[in-house]
Scaffold this motif. Structure first.
Motif, PDB file in Angstrom:
ATOM      1  N   TYR A   8      -5.299  -7.036  -5.937  1.00  0.00           N
ATOM      2  CA  TYR A   8      -6.199  -6.973  -7.198  1.00  0.00           C
ATOM      3  C   TYR A   8      -6.433  -8.549  -7.699  1.00  0.00           C
ATOM      4  O   TYR A   8      -5.462  -9.209  -7.714  1.00  0.00           O
ATOM      5  CB  TYR A   8      -5.750  -6.225  -8.181  1.00  0.00           C
ATOM      6  N   ILE A  38      -5.447  -4.160   5.174  1.00  0.00           N
ATOM      7  CA  ILE A  38      -5.283  -2.833   4.996  1.00  0.00           C
ATOM      8  C   ILE A  38      -4.420  -2.333   6.311  1.00  0.00           C
ATOM      9  O   ILE A  38      -3.220  -1.662   6.265  1.00  0.00           O
ATOM     10  CB  ILE A  38      -6.485  -2.032   5.243  1.00  0.00           C
ATOM     11  N   GLU A  39      -4.486  -3.225   7.386  1.00  0.00           N
ATOM     12  CA  GLU A  39      -3.709  -2.514   8.721  1.00  0.00           C
ATOM     13  C   GLU A  39      -2.099  -3.007   8.235  1.00  0.00           C
ATOM     14  O   GLU A  39      -1.205  -2.625   8.663  1.00  0.00           O
ATOM     15  CB  GLU A  39      -4.300  -3.196   9.832  1.00  0.00           C
ATOM     16  N   SER A  67      -5.292   5.916  -4.326  1.00  0.00           N
ATOM     17  CA  SER A  67      -6.109   4.344  -4.013  1.00  0.00           C
ATOM     18  C   SER A  67      -5.971   3.965  -2.587  1.00  0.00           C
ATOM     19  O   SER A  67      -6.909   3.629  -1.838  1.00  0.00           O
ATOM     20  CB  SER A  67      -5.639   3.427  -4.885  1.00  0.00           C
ATOM     21  N   SER A  68      -4.748   4.278  -1.940  1.00  0.00           N
ATOM     22  CA  SER A  68      -4.457   3.958  -0.733  1.00  0.00           C
ATOM     23  C   SER A  68      -5.379   5.029   0.279  1.00  0.00           C
ATOM     24  O   SER A  68      -5.909   4.543   1.037  1.00  0.00           O
ATOM     25  CB  SER A  68      -2.970   4.091  -0.190  1.00  0.00           C
ATOM     26  N   VAL A 127     -11.796  -6.133  -2.454  1.00  0.00           N
ATOM     27  CA  VAL A 127     -12.328  -5.834  -1.276  1.00  0.00           C
ATOM     28  C   VAL A 127     -13.635  -6.955  -1.464  1.00  0.00           C
ATOM     29  O   VAL A 127     -14.730  -6.789  -2.112  1.00  0.00           O
ATOM     30  CB  VAL A 127     -13.044  -4.337  -1.516  1.00  0.00           C
ATOM     31  N   MET A 162       0.754  -1.227  -0.111  1.00  0.00           N
ATOM     32  CA  MET A 162       0.067  -0.038   0.001  1.00  0.00           C
ATOM     33  C   MET A 162       0.752   1.317  -0.039  1.00  0.00           C
ATOM     34  O   MET A 162       0.413   2.453  -0.223  1.00  0.00           O
ATOM     35  CB  MET A 162      -1.089  -0.034   1.130  1.00  0.00           C
ATOM     36  N   ALA A 163       1.876   1.149   0.526  1.00  0.00           N
ATOM     37  CA  ALA A 163       2.983   2.181   0.637  1.00  0.00           C
ATOM     38  C   ALA A 163       3.522   2.673  -0.758  1.00  0.00           C
ATOM     39  O   ALA A 163       4.335   3.792  -1.223  1.00  0.00           O
ATOM     40  CB  ALA A 163       4.088   2.064   1.635  1.00  0.00           C
ATOM     41  N   PHE A 167     -10.346  -5.057  -7.612  1.00  0.00           N
ATOM     42  CA  PHE A 167     -10.002  -4.591  -6.297  1.00  0.00           C
ATOM     43  C   PHE A 167     -10.216  -5.651  -5.361  1.00  0.00           C
ATOM     44  O   PHE A 167     -11.582  -6.116  -5.417  1.00  0.00           O
ATOM     45  CB  PHE A 167     -10.400  -3.424  -5.857  1.00  0.00           C
ATOM     46  N   PRO A 172       0.501   7.459   0.356  1.00  0.00           N
ATOM     47  CA  PRO A 172       1.510   7.659  -0.644  1.00  0.00           C
ATOM     48  C   PRO A 172       0.637   7.413  -1.958  1.00  0.00           C
ATOM     49  O   PRO A 172       1.306   7.855  -3.421  1.00  0.00           O
ATOM     50  CB  PRO A 172       1.984   6.047  -0.611  1.00  0.00           C
ATOM     51  N   GLU A 221      -4.853   0.743 -10.701  1.00  0.00           N
ATOM     52  CA  GLU A 221      -6.477   0.980 -10.669  1.00  0.00           C
ATOM     53  C   GLU A 221      -6.909   1.129 -12.136  1.00  0.00           C
ATOM     54  O   GLU A 221      -8.054   0.862 -12.330  1.00  0.00           O
ATOM     55  CB  GLU A 221      -6.618   2.337 -10.079  1.00  0.00           C
ATOM     56  N   ARG A 235       0.881   2.031  -6.988  1.00  0.00           N
ATOM     57  CA  ARG A 235      -0.316   1.240  -6.895  1.00  0.00           C
ATOM     58  C   ARG A 235      -1.443   1.947  -7.759  1.00  0.00           C
ATOM     59  O   ARG A 235      -2.420   1.063  -8.184  1.00  0.00           O
ATOM     60  CB  ARG A 235      -0.770   1.219  -5.313  1.00  0.00           C
ATOM     61  N   ASP A 236      -1.729   3.382  -7.836  1.00  0.00           N
ATOM     62  CA  ASP A 236      -2.537   3.981  -8.661  1.00  0.00           C
ATOM     63  C   ASP A 236      -2.651   3.417  -9.988  1.00  0.00           C
ATOM     64  O   ASP A 236      -3.463   3.591 -10.702  1.00  0.00           O
ATOM     65  CB  ASP A 236      -2.367   5.402  -8.374  1.00  0.00           C
ATOM     66  N   THR A 294      -9.016  -1.626 -13.261  1.00  0.00           N
ATOM     67  CA  THR A 294     -10.353  -1.683 -12.673  1.00  0.00           C
ATOM     68  C   THR A 294     -11.448  -1.496 -14.052  1.00  0.00           C
ATOM     69  O   THR A 294     -12.498  -1.790 -13.511  1.00  0.00           O
ATOM     70  CB  THR A 294     -10.558  -1.355 -11.486  1.00  0.00           C
ATOM     71  N   THR A 350     -10.159  -8.054   4.988  1.00  0.00           N
ATOM     72  CA  THR A 350      -9.816  -6.821   4.476  1.00  0.00           C
ATOM     73  C   THR A 350      -9.224  -5.712   5.528  1.00  0.00           C
ATOM     74  O   THR A 350      -8.210  -5.108   5.204  1.00  0.00           O
ATOM     75  CB  THR A 350     -10.923  -6.097   3.847  1.00  0.00           C
ATOM     76  N   GLN A 351      -9.669  -5.676   6.663  1.00  0.00           N
ATOM     77  CA  GLN A 351      -9.211  -4.769   7.731  1.00  0.00           C
ATOM     78  C   GLN A 351      -7.904  -5.190   8.135  1.00  0.00           C
ATOM     79  O   GLN A 351      -6.815  -4.458   8.009  1.00  0.00           O
ATOM     80  CB  GLN A 351     -10.128  -4.938   8.978  1.00  0.00           C
ATOM     81  N   ARG A 390     -14.880  -8.546   5.949  1.00  0.00           N
ATOM     82  CA  ARG A 390     -14.371  -7.377   6.310  1.00  0.00           C
ATOM     83  C   ARG A 390     -13.214  -7.441   7.186  1.00  0.00           C
ATOM     84  O   ARG A 390     -12.209  -6.882   7.130  1.00  0.00           O
ATOM     85  CB  ARG A 390     -15.545  -6.832   7.267  1.00  0.00           C
TER      86      ARG A 390
END
Lengths: 191, 389
Positions: free
Chosen positions: A99, A92-93, B44-45, A80, A54-55, A78, B41, A63, A59-60, A66, A88-89, A85
């Motif tokens: 994808y 993300i953490e 999307s994030s 999700v 995610m960092a 994506f 960053p 997208e 990543r964009d 999609t 996914t949580q 839940r």
């Protein structure tokens, strides 16, 4: 049936650890290290799942995929899974995004995500530990320089110089490293 | 009383200014808020952080909540558009090779005429152009596709994170970019490109970033939402004073915010753009706007414009898409929460987009307010209530 998983990861060691945890599950794993032309390369590989930190600002770029029109040109959607839940949580953490091919069975995705999340949690711990060590080293260097300045300017012994730094820090309710940093900056301005 | 913690997400760009200033200049504290600003960053994030509750509200590309409402893209939740954070503020730039071809073809780089620039670009392109944009759902994409739709120009959009845009141009990954400041000026400074147009040359009042929050969070936290909106609105007002531009640039330049030179951030705030490494200067009034001319009002007609464009491109029902986009704009909350802070409020919540060629007085709650020109480069007028477009 084995899955084809693409990992987008510029760091070789991290990529290696990811491969090591996913191959034993019986999946094929490909690593993309470069940000250049990312979307096209993923599209050409047509994987079942793409995993990316995610960092990672690239990543964009993923997208874009999609948006592909037909279900067959739409290799990735994506992750999700709106029914899970918790997973996914956790993802993300831990800082991992994924994808997946539309229509892939949720339980198949879940095993891969479990493995990825465990790895990413480890990466996160390693990153935090590294950061703590780096900061401790930097603080140590700063304090050494501040001690040197005091020893020279006031003719103190090393021990007395440190005692003075510590007393000042306690009086002001600040950390020794903060006082040292202020002293080093001030000395830099005066020299 | 202890201040209420509030987590706000952002991406490093000049237009995060109202959020950062609300924090740094005490507007949040005055509302009893302790802001925890979290830098993301990527878009999307940030979207995922917002959807999954890692932040309470966020700076967001204006078309993102609309795209989600239309079922486009990778994630879905209803996001409310509480207010607009910034109007305009993007630039289009070209690689040095393309700039040279444009100059050879007689383009003057006057930095004003979108029609002329599109025509000259089509002439100088010499094949398919790759155009870098920050996100598939962005004001950038909507403006670029609208601008080039009748030129016959062959192009391909490539998603590139804003801080990487200058490098991507230098490396030949893209030939053209559309990006928010200061990243266009950074490309000029690095000698990677020449600026072709400010985004306002395409649409004079394009809403760029909005303050967005999950609809269920907004419903559950009405008072907190109001305090946040007032703090950010007052920060936008502070930003509108020319005397504060230097302070704002210095604060935003910091590593934890935009992490770019203050001098580059100030260019867009002052509307004095350096467009090439030869130092050519262009004055751009309204290069970026945070406050004046009801800039922060979340016009339903603007969300409807985005929806109509997106629905058209993706083969969705245009009328239904426009309707669902309008609902996202919380003009009701804007009125209720900002009236007491002293905001003058427009009489209507939607307008004809593109109909104003000059600053124009319109009805407001206190009598009249002046709206700035909102024209599209091609003179089109968008009527959000028209059934058949």
């Amino acid at each position: 049936m084995k899955l084809h998983i693409v990992i987008v990861e510029p760091d070789k060691d991290r990529a290696r650890l990811m491969i090591d945890s996913l191959r034993p599950l019986g999946h094929a794993v490909t690593v993309i290290a470069e940000a250049t032309g990312l979307a096209r390369r993923v599209r050409d590989l047509a994987p079942d799942i793409v995993l990316i930190d995610m960092a990672n600002p690239s990543r964009d770029t993923l997208e874009e995929m999609t948006l592909a029109s037909g279900p067959l040109d739409r290799p990735v959607a994506f992750f999700v899974d709106r029914t899970d839940r918790d997973l996914t949580q956790q993802a993300i953490e831990a800082g991992v995004s994924a994808y997946v091919v539309d229509g892939l069975k949720p339980e198949r995705v879940a095993t891969v995500m479990d493995a990825a999340i465990t790895r990413f949690q480890m990466f996160r711990r390693m990153r935090t530990e590294l950061e703590t060590t780096r900061r401790a080293l930097e603080e140590r260097k700063l304090i050494d320089r501040a001690k040197g300045i005091l020893m020279k300017a006031r003719g103190l012994s090393e021990e007395d110089a440190y005692a003075l730094l510590r007393k000042t820090a306690m009086d002001q309710g600040r950390k020794v490293a903060e006082v040292a940093s202020a002293l080093v900056t001030a000395a830099g301005l005066l020299s | 009383m202890n201040p209420t913690p509030l987590r706000l997400g952002f991406v490093p760009l000049l237009d995060v200014a109202p959020i950062v200033i609300a924090h740094e200049m005490g507007f949040a504290a005055a509302e009893g808020l302790a802001l925890d600003l979290r830098r993301a960053p990527s878009w999307s994030s940030l979207r995922d952080m917002l959807l999954w509750g890692q932040v309470d509200a966020a700076q967001m590309l204006a078309p993102v909540p609309v795209a989600m409402a239309l079922g486009l893209g990778g994630a879905f939740a209803r996001l409310d558009i509480l207010q607009v954070l910034s109007v305009n503020g993007d630039v289009l730039g070209v690689s040095q090779a393309l700039a040279a071809r444009l100059r050879d073809a007689g383009h003057d780089f006057a930095f004003i005429d979108a029609q002329g620039a599109a025509r000259d670009l089509a002439r100088a392109a010499g094949g398919t152009l790759r155009i870098g944009v920050p996100f598939p759902f962005s004001t950038h994409v909507e403006l670029v596709t609208y601008w080039l739709r009748d030129t016959g120009l062959d192009y391909e959009l490539c998603t590139i994170p804003p801080p990487r845009m200058a490098d991507a141009l230098a490396a030949g990954e893209v030939d053209v970019f559309c990006v928010g400041e200061p990243w266009g000026s950074v490309a000029v400074e690095l000698g990677a490109g020449t600026l072709l147009l400010p985004s306002r040359a395409i649409w004079a009042v394009a809403p760029e970033k909005v303050l967005a929050a999950r609809h269920d969070w907004v419903c559950a936290n009405p008072a907190l939402t109001g305090r946040m909106m007032r703090a950010i609105w007052r920060a936008a007002k502070w930003l509108s004073a020319p005397g504060n531009r230097m302070t704002a640039s210095d604060i935003l330049a910091r590593a934890e915010y935009v992490n770019a030179p203050a001098e580059l951030l100030e260019r867009a705030l002052r509307g004095e753009m350096v467009i090439s490494d030869k130092g050519e200067l262009r004055q751009v009034p309204d290069m970026i706007r945070f406050f004046d001319g009801a800039a922060s009002f979340p016009w339903r007609s603007q969300a409807a414009w985005f929806a109509a464009r997106m629905a058209d491109r993706h083969g969705l029902d245009v009328a239904a898409s426009m309707l669902s986009a309008r609902e996202l704009c919380r003009t009701d909350l804007y009125r209720a929460n900002l009236r007491s802070a002293g905001a003058d409020l427009p009489g209507a919540s939607a307008k004809l987009e593109g109909s104003l060629q000059h600053p124009t007085a319109v009805a407001s709650e206190r009598g009249q307010m002046i709206l700035p020109p909102d024209a599209f480069f091609d003179g089109q007028v968008f009527d959000p209530d028209a059934q058949n477009r």
